[in-house]
Design a protein around this motif. Structure first.
Motif, PDB file in Angstrom:
ATOM      1  N   MET A   1     -40.466   9.285 -18.204  1.00 54.38           N
ATOM      2  CA  MET A   1     -40.990   8.225 -17.866  1.00 54.38           C
ATOM      3  C   MET A   1     -40.515   7.396 -16.620  1.00 54.38           C
ATOM      4  SD  MET A   1     -43.195   5.554 -19.556  1.00 54.38           S
ATOM      5  CE  MET A   1     -43.470   3.999 -18.664  1.00 54.38           C
ATOM      6  N   ILE A   2     -41.648   7.381 -15.764  1.00 54.07           N
ATOM      7  CA  ILE A   2     -40.869   6.701 -14.645  1.00 54.07           C
ATOM      8  C   ILE A   2     -40.697   5.076 -14.622  1.00 54.07           C
ATOM      9  CG2 ILE A   2     -41.510   6.489 -12.053  1.00 54.07           C
ATOM     10  CD1 ILE A   2     -43.418   8.945 -12.520  1.00 54.07           C
ATOM     11  N   GLU A   3     -39.707   4.765 -13.850  1.00 55.75           N
ATOM     12  CA  GLU A   3     -39.591   3.401 -14.282  1.00 55.75           C
ATOM     13  C   GLU A   3     -39.370   2.631 -12.829  1.00 55.75           C
ATOM     14  OE1 GLU A   3     -36.184   1.448 -16.422  1.00 55.75           O
ATOM     15  OE2 GLU A   3     -35.808   3.479 -17.146  1.00 55.75           O
ATOM     16  N   PHE A   4     -40.140   1.509 -12.913  1.00 53.84           N
ATOM     17  CA  PHE A   4     -40.393   0.535 -11.713  1.00 53.84           C
ATOM     18  C   PHE A   4     -39.582  -0.552 -11.942  1.00 53.84           C
ATOM     19  CE2 PHE A   4     -44.388   3.005 -11.056  1.00 53.84           C
ATOM     20  CZ  PHE A   4     -44.182   3.416  -9.569  1.00 53.84           C
ATOM     21  N   ASN A   5     -38.314  -0.427 -11.481  1.00 52.18           N
ATOM     22  CA  ASN A   5     -37.344  -1.827 -11.636  1.00 52.18           C
ATOM     23  C   ASN A   5     -37.514  -2.357 -10.206  1.00 52.18           C
ATOM     24  OD1 ASN A   5     -36.379   0.336 -10.786  1.00 52.18           O
ATOM     25  ND2 ASN A   5     -34.254  -0.025 -11.633  1.00 52.18           N
ATOM     26  N   TRP A   6     -38.740  -3.036 -10.302  1.00 51.36           N
ATOM     27  CA  TRP A   6     -39.006  -4.003  -8.867  1.00 51.36           C
ATOM     28  C   TRP A   6     -37.948  -5.007  -8.690  1.00 51.36           C
ATOM     29  CZ3 TRP A   6     -41.650  -3.197  -4.665  1.00 51.36           C
ATOM     30  CH2 TRP A   6     -41.975  -4.256  -3.634  1.00 51.36           C
ATOM     31  N   ASP A   7     -37.322  -4.946  -7.832  1.00 49.57           N
ATOM     32  CA  ASP A   7     -36.240  -6.224  -7.384  1.00 49.57           C
ATOM     33  C   ASP A   7     -36.732  -7.307  -6.600  1.00 49.57           C
ATOM     34  OD1 ASP A   7     -34.077  -8.000  -6.841  1.00 49.57           O
ATOM     35  OD2 ASP A   7     -32.665  -6.318  -6.636  1.00 49.57           O
ATOM     36  N   TRP A   8     -37.255  -8.416  -7.097  1.00 52.23           N
ATOM     37  CA  TRP A   8     -37.869  -9.316  -6.207  1.00 52.23           C
ATOM     38  C   TRP A   8     -36.911 -10.080  -5.169  1.00 52.23           C
ATOM     39  CZ3 TRP A   8     -42.967  -9.963  -5.309  1.00 52.23           C
ATOM     40  CH2 TRP A   8     -43.619  -9.734  -6.372  1.00 52.23           C
ATOM     41  N   ALA A   9     -35.560 -10.148  -5.789  1.00 55.31           N
ATOM     42  CA  ALA A   9     -34.683 -10.838  -4.850  1.00 55.31           C
ATOM     43  C   ALA A   9     -34.430 -10.057  -3.746  1.00 55.31           C
ATOM     44  CB  ALA A   9     -33.381 -10.997  -5.444  1.00 55.31           C
ATOM     45  N   PHE A  10     -34.157  -8.796  -4.005  1.00 57.60           N
ATOM     46  CA  PHE A  10     -34.082  -7.680  -2.757  1.00 57.60           C
ATOM     47  C   PHE A  10     -35.427  -7.721  -1.753  1.00 57.60           C
ATOM     48  CE2 PHE A  10     -33.881  -3.159  -1.142  1.00 57.60           C
ATOM     49  CZ  PHE A  10     -32.680  -3.523  -0.028  1.00 57.60           C
ATOM     50  N   ALA A  11     -36.434  -7.475  -2.445  1.00 58.40           N
ATOM     51  CA  ALA A  11     -37.734  -7.582  -1.614  1.00 58.40           C
ATOM     52  C   ALA A  11     -37.916  -8.908  -0.618  1.00 58.40           C
ATOM     53  CB  ALA A  11     -39.014  -7.694  -2.659  1.00 58.40           C
ATOM     54  N   TRP A  12     -37.458 -10.068  -1.105  1.00 54.00           N
ATOM     55  CA  TRP A  12     -37.589 -11.210  -0.409  1.00 54.00           C
ATOM     56  C   TRP A  12     -36.411 -11.152   0.602  1.00 54.00           C
ATOM     57  CZ3 TRP A  12     -41.765 -13.566   0.033  1.00 54.00           C
ATOM     58  CH2 TRP A  12     -42.627 -13.576  -1.221  1.00 54.00           C
ATOM     59  N   GLU A  13     -35.438 -10.560   0.400  1.00 56.58           N
ATOM     60  CA  GLU A  13     -34.554 -10.449   1.391  1.00 56.58           C
ATOM     61  C   GLU A  13     -34.833  -9.678   2.558  1.00 56.58           C
ATOM     62  OE1 GLU A  13     -30.023  -8.734   1.386  1.00 56.58           O
ATOM     63  OE2 GLU A  13     -30.697  -9.381  -0.508  1.00 56.58           O
ATOM     64  N   VAL A  14     -35.508  -8.301   2.402  1.00 59.46           N
ATOM     65  CA  VAL A  14     -35.807  -7.380   3.168  1.00 59.46           C
ATOM     66  C   VAL A  14     -37.112  -7.763   4.174  1.00 59.46           C
ATOM     67  CG1 VAL A  14     -34.630  -5.468   2.567  1.00 59.46           C
ATOM     68  CG2 VAL A  14     -36.857  -5.577   1.733  1.00 59.46           C
ATOM     69  N   LEU A  15     -38.043  -8.586   3.370  1.00 63.69           N
ATOM     70  CA  LEU A  15     -39.370  -8.588   4.076  1.00 63.69           C
ATOM     71  C   LEU A  15     -39.219  -9.522   5.383  1.00 63.69           C
ATOM     72  CD1 LEU A  15     -42.382  -8.742   3.630  1.00 63.69           C
ATOM     73  CD2 LEU A  15     -42.347 -10.844   2.706  1.00 63.69           C
ATOM     74  N   PRO A  16     -38.617 -10.504   5.445  1.00 59.18           N
ATOM     75  CA  PRO A  16     -38.274 -11.090   6.971  1.00 59.18           C
ATOM     76  C   PRO A  16     -38.000 -10.090   7.797  1.00 59.18           C
ATOM     77  CG  PRO A  16     -37.111 -12.202   5.359  1.00 59.18           C
ATOM     78  CD  PRO A  16     -37.584 -11.187   4.593  1.00 59.18           C
ATOM     79  N   LEU A  17     -36.976  -9.487   7.542  1.00 64.97           N
ATOM     80  CA  LEU A  17     -36.333  -8.364   8.361  1.00 64.97           C
ATOM     81  C   LEU A  17     -37.397  -7.422   8.810  1.00 64.97           C
ATOM     82  CD1 LEU A  17     -33.041  -7.852   6.632  1.00 64.97           C
ATOM     83  CD2 LEU A  17     -33.465  -9.310   8.811  1.00 64.97           C
ATOM     84  N   LEU A  18     -38.273  -7.074   7.816  1.00 68.07           N
ATOM     85  CA  LEU A  18     -39.264  -6.022   8.157  1.00 68.07           C
ATOM     86  C   LEU A  18     -40.394  -6.570   9.044  1.00 68.07           C
ATOM     87  CD1 LEU A  18     -39.713  -4.275   4.486  1.00 68.07           C
ATOM     88  CD2 LEU A  18     -38.905  -3.322   6.784  1.00 68.07           C
ATOM     89  N   LEU A  19     -40.418  -7.793   8.742  1.00 70.77           N
ATOM     90  CA  LEU A  19     -41.544  -8.649   9.536  1.00 70.77           C
ATOM     91  C   LEU A  19     -41.033  -8.589  11.147  1.00 70.77           C
ATOM     92  CD1 LEU A  19     -43.165 -11.289   7.358  1.00 70.77           C
ATOM     93  CD2 LEU A  19     -44.316  -9.132   8.012  1.00 70.77           C
ATOM     94  N   ASP A  20     -39.887  -8.984  11.094  1.00 68.71           N
ATOM     95  CA  ASP A  20     -39.260  -8.965  12.531  1.00 68.71           C
ATOM     96  C   ASP A  20     -39.817  -7.624  13.273  1.00 68.71           C
ATOM     97  OD1 ASP A  20     -38.614 -11.469  12.906  1.00 68.71           O
ATOM     98  OD2 ASP A  20     -36.405 -10.968  12.636  1.00 68.71           O
ATOM     99  N   ALA A  21     -39.251  -6.428  12.584  1.00 67.15           N
ATOM    100  CA  ALA A  21     -39.539  -5.192  13.006  1.00 67.15           C
ATOM    101  C   ALA A  21     -40.890  -4.766  13.128  1.00 67.15           C
ATOM    102  CB  ALA A  21     -38.943  -4.280  12.087  1.00 67.15           C
TER     103      ALA A  21
END
Lengths: 225, 262
Positions: A1-21
């Motif tokens: 079984m594939i697990e998706f353990n999406w980490d919202w905190a980490f996502a919110w942390e990288v999003l602004p950096l990705l948007l900059d890039a």
């Protein structure tokens, strides 16, 4: 079984950096498309040259560019060109590679758009003694533009989606950044998913814009100035 | 100025292996109105297209107002014309097309002013004033801001005439200008040509199928067949007493019953 353990905190942390890039990605796309439009137009006009040598050279240039992978061209410009004294930053290299590559594709779009303008328009231009410059600028291109919009728009969107290839020459665009974030945090799911979503969102916006532009464009073309 | 506006001297014109003109000769005097009639494929339109530099010739000479059109004289040697020479020569010629060839993305006014502004270097104001005068002349002064798609065929063709005249040519080439029109629109276009012919300020060559009109306004009518002028002369003679069998056959197909009067 594939697990998706999406980490919202980490996502919110990288999003602004990705948007900059993403700004880097957009910058490469913008300047790349300007260069592509210019080289595409020049190639299209050269291919209509009365000199067979010029027309064939333009044709073979186009064939050559379209028949070799973009990544090879990127590497060539970045690693081989410096041996001939051409040192360029990753961004400049990327813009030139994308511009030349997609310019070759756009030249074909422009050529068929120009060919689509009726013979009578050329003949009227000759009869009125218009210079070749005036003929293209005022008579032919405004009428050819409408049929060029959809295909050109699609190529520019394709170019936008090819920008991750520039990560291969260390350009810190979205994918390159996502890879770094992923390896530093041992979490790849969020950065790569977000990169995909950003590409998806921007591509959808862009293709809607292309369709709108096509629909709004007057059927006969319009005059500049 | 040369006595002749146009001279064809031993002109050859081929399309591939197909020889259209061979040793073709024709002279047209200044301010002469010449109608060219004949069946399609006889070379009528090609004659005009050669003059407008839309078709090159394969041999011989074409002179426009005494100067070679498709050649330039360099130290007494005849060389093929370059673009600069053609550009200079074209200024003397104007053409009106069967299918109008108006610029669909420009207003009527812009259609007429484009070349005067960018080729002749006229100011915007004077080009516009001239365009309005020409539109008045062709009866379309209220259509300056319209686009070609909003005009009827007859109106389009009158704009086509105004556009050609705006370049102040001394020679006007009219290539079947009413052939693409609905019959009820033909007269409004011919009326404009009638006025121009009466002014006697242009050399005019009409390729036409309007036999009555050709008879009315021409100084001379040329009957073309297979790239040759089979018969030419004043319209009364060509239409009333054609000498050649070919001319008679062609005219009888056009001017059935009423041809015997006048």
């Amino acid at each position: 079984m594939i697990e998706f353990n999406w980490d919202w905190a980490f996502a919110w942390e990288v999003l602004p950096l990705l948007l900059d890039a993403c700004l880097v990605t957009l910058q490469a796309t913008l300047f790349g498309s300007i260069l592509a439009v210019v080289t595409g137009l020049i190639l299209a006009l050269l291919r209509r040259s009365q000199s067979k040598a010029v027309a064939y050279s333009a044709y073979w240039w186009m064939e050559f560019i379209r028949s070799t992978p973009l990544l090879v061209q990127i590497y060539f410009l970045y690693y081989v060109a410096p041996e001939w004294g051409l040192n360029m930053s990753p961004m400049v290299t990327g813009v030139i590679a994308l511009g030349l590559h997609y310019g070759a594709y756009l030249s074909e779009v422009f050529r068929s758009g120009i060919d689509g303008v009726g013979k009578g328009q050329w003949e009227a231009s000759i009869a009125l003694n218009l210079s070749p410059y005036r003929t293209y600028r005022d008579v032919i291109l405004p009428q050819a533009l409408r049929s060029m919009i959809p295909a050109s728009g699609n190529y520019i969107i394709a170019m936008f989606k090819e920008t991750p290839q520039l990560s291969a020459i260390t350009l810190l665009e979205m994918l390159q950044l996502a890879k770094i974030m992923g390896s530093e945090n041992f979490r790849y799911l969020e950065p790569f998913t977000l990169v995909g979503l950003i590409y998806l969102a921007l591509s959808l916006v862009a293709s809607t814009a292309v369709r709108q532009a096509e629909r709004r464009f007057p059927k006969e073309g319009f005059t500049l100035s | 100025m040369s006595e002749f506006a146009i001279e064809f001297e031993n002109v050859t014109k081929k399309f591939g292996d197909n020889v259209l003109f061979e040793d073709f000769n024709l002279q047209i005097r200044q301010n002469e109105v010449v109608s060219i009639i004949g069946s399609s494929g006889s070379g009528k339109s090609t004659l005009l297209r050669i003059l407008m530099t839309l078709e090159n010739i394969d041999g011989g000479k074409v002179l426009v107002n005494g100067e070679p059109l498709w050649h330039r004289l360099h130290n007494g040697i005849w060389l093929p014309a370059d673009e600069r020479h053609l550009h200079r020569m074209r200024g003397q010629l104007g053409m009106v097309f069967q299918h109008f060839n108006l610029f669909p993305h420009m207003t009527v006014l812009r259609n007429i002013t484009e070349a005067p502004i960018y080729v002749l270097g006229q100011s915007r104001e004077s080009a516009r004033a001239q365009a309005h005068d020409l539109l008045r002349m062709v009866g379309l002064e209220d259509k300056a801001e319209a686009y070609p798609a909003e005009l009827s065929g007859g109106q389009k063709q009158r704009v086509g005439i105004a556009r050609a005249l705006a370049m102040k040519p001394s020679i006007l080439l009219l290539d079947e200008i009413t052939s693409a029109l609905d019959p009820e629109l033909v007269d409004e276009v011919l009326e404009v040509i009638r006025k121009l012919a009466a002014e006697d300020a242009f050399t005019m060559i009409l390729v036409t199928h309007e036999m009555y009109f050709a008879r009315e306004i021409s100084d001379r009518v040329c009957f073309f067949d297979a790239g040759k002028v089979v018969e030419e002369g004043p319209p009364e003679r060509i239409f009333n007493q054609p000498e050649h069998e070919r001319t008679r056959a062609f005219l009888s197909s056009f001017l059935k019953a009423p041809s015997s009067n006048t």
